[in-house]
Design a protein around this motif. Sequence first.
Motif, PDB file in Angstrom:
ATOM      1  N   TRP A 197      88.688   7.880  16.096  1.00  0.00           N
ATOM      2  CA  TRP A 197      88.297   6.980  17.196  1.00  0.00           C
ATOM      3  C   TRP A 197      87.742   7.765  18.374  1.00  0.00           C
ATOM      4  O   TRP A 197      86.709   7.404  18.948  1.00  0.00           O
TER       5      TRP A 197
ATOM      6  N   ARG B  46      88.295  -1.736  16.239  1.00  0.00           N
ATOM      7  CA  ARG B  46      87.633  -1.512  17.527  1.00  0.00           C
ATOM      8  C   ARG B  46      86.486  -0.509  17.382  1.00  0.00           C
ATOM      9  O   ARG B  46      85.413  -0.667  17.985  1.00  0.00           O
ATOM     10  N   THR B  47      86.698   0.541  16.595  1.00  0.00           N
ATOM     11  CA  THR B  47      85.698   1.601  16.464  1.00  0.00           C
ATOM     12  C   THR B  47      84.525   1.170  15.587  1.00  0.00           C
ATOM     13  O   THR B  47      83.363   1.416  15.911  1.00  0.00           O
TER      14      THR B  47
END
Length: 327
Positions: free
Chosen positions: A184, A44-45
Amino acid sequence: MTTPAAADPTPTTGRRAVGGMRALTLATAFAAASGYLVMLVAGRTLGPSDYPLFATYWGAFFALGGVANGLMQETTRAVRSARVGPAAVLPAPGTGGRVRLLPAGLMLGLVLACVVAVSAPAWPRLGLPAFSGVGVAVMAVGILGFSLQAATAGALSGTERWGLYAVLLTVDAALRLGVAGVAWWAGDAGLGFAFATVAGTVTWAVMIALSPATREALTRAVDVGRRRFWRNTASAMLASAGTAALVVGFPVFVTATVRESDPAPLVGAVILAITLTRAPLLVPLTSFQSAIIVYFVQRRELGPRALAGPLGLVTAVGLVGAGAAWL
């Protein structure tokens, strides 16, 4: 030479061992879940374009860690073998002297750290240009810690301190997940996840500092001298190296052979998908490896018959898994 053995504090068939195995099962589940979360947070990051870089770093580290696990396997076997039966077995004269487990982990860790440092010029060609420099140092220190952790895990397993081994697995996974969460939160584009990869390798030091039982386990005698111990360890490392390279280190092979025309998002998505689908198989196998070794050490006199129980269990789990996959 033999000396009378003290009663083992955690016999395999005892109630404490059953509780320890239950704790080990829960720790394995937590480690698997946290590994999933680290992968998803990183994906996701970093996004599909940059994710292959992290996956390659992760794969390279745990491929080396798979090699170092040969030390854990031999330590487990040697410590437990020295405790099986009515007498504790000590190495005979002329076999290289007594093995000291923590220095053994330190020695192996330094060798592997040197391998990491020497290989640094090849990192850009392996798909790791962003991790050259600091990333090399992080991995070198991390694999040193991993080797010390392997010695500690082997000592705990060989003495059947499954509860403490479960704590080691849990803290290791929690540290990795925690650092990934910080990376994150900070929007880190790379090095934060490199630190997350190796964060759990300080767990051995935490265990030694806080647990007298861990310190005692590391002082246990093994059933062979130094020369035989290192021969056995080298054999175990060689056997685990092939598996580690193909199963854990496959992102390195992918990124090293990818063509410029291959879309980076697609490569990242494929690596992430394979990583997530293999975790349910690899995490339990790795976590329970020491327990399997102890099981066979204590049933050596049964020969091939000792395989019946584990093979039956593996077959049953495989059938259930195959059915679920078919559905």
